[in-house]
Structure formats: C-alpha cells, structure tokens
Scaffold this active site. Structure first.
Site: not given
Ligand code: ZN
Length: 160
Positions: A59, A64, A101-102, A143-144, A147
C-alpha cells in the site's frame, strides 16, 4: 524515426517516485481532498503503483510521495484498489498484527486495527463507491488512511 516529446514521456511511462522517510515533516501533514480527476492525476496514480511495486509494498498513500492529497493505492493477493477521498464509515472487531511502513524502514510494530471496515470513497475518475473489506486488506486500508491524516504506525504503540 520517432522521437518522444516531453509530454509523451510524461504521460506514457510510469516513474518511480521518491518515498519520503520519517521524520520528513510531510508525513505529519493532513491531506486535502482530491477535486481534479485529470490526466495528471491518473498518471500520478500509475506512478504510485509503480513505486509501490518497486519497493515491494502492499500500500502507498500520496503523502508518502510528498503529495498532500487524499488518495492511496494498494495491491494485495491480486486485489488492486485505488481509494480517493476515503472515509471509514463503520468498523467492526479488532485485531493486532505487526505492521511495517515504506516510510519507516526496519520498523515493525504491533498495531491494533478494526477487523472489518466499511469505506466510502471515489474512484480515480471521481465516481463515488462504497467498499466493505476485512482481514489484511482492511488493515492496509486503515494504515494508508492514517497516512492521509498524518498518522504513522508508531503512533499506535508507546515508544520505549
Ligand atoms: Zn505506511
């Protein structure tokens, strides 16, 4: 002979975008709703898929990659979703699982999430729809969406 113009390059070939890393302040910003669904927006959505695949994520939220707009992409077990202006309208149950998380490389923390969510969103061309998801896809969505409101997985867990 054929020479690609700048605009051909811009609109035909997905690019890998720079993923912002903690503590980049952009990750703490609250995103604004998407109001324009034009070719540039579709191109960004494609670039986000390309970027997510490149970094082996499941995701990716617009903030991000430094875009403060409310949209996210995800792909998990063959499901590919684009959620624009998503709002969780109902949630059921709760589960705890480790997440990464990226934007936070090498961090994995247990996060409590709803097991099932109902979401209102619009498609990449601006058409409203509703979605019911459970399990890991519901977790990715939560999660997204976090963000898009400037929240990170570490906010869910007390730091040592
Ligand atoms: Zn993330």
């Amino acid at each position: 002979m054929w020479v690609a113009s700048n605009s051909d390059l811009r609109y035909n070939f997905p690019m890998i975008l720079q993923v912002r890393m903690f503590p980049d302040p952009v990750l703490r910003q609250v995103c604004e709703p998407v109001t324009v669904f034009d070719a540039a927006f579709l191109k960004t959505v494609n670039d986000m898929f390309e970027t997510m695949h490149y970094f082996k994520g499941v995701g990716l939220a617009a903030s991000q990659v430094g875009i403060l707009k409310q949209f996210l992409v995800l792909e998990y077990e063959g499901r590919r979703l684009i959620l624009t202006n998503p709002v969780i309208t109902a949630s059921f149950g709760s589960t705890v699982e480790e997440e990464g998380c990226l934007s936070l490389p090498n961090v994995r923390v247990p996060v409590t999430r709803a097991h099932k969510v109902e979401v209102s969103a619009v498609s990449k061309v601006g058409k409203p729809f509703k979605l019911k998801e459970k399990g890991f896809i519901a977790r990715i969505i939560q999660h997204e969406i976090d963000h898009l409101h400037g929240r990170l997985i570490t906010d869910h867990t007390p730091l040592p």
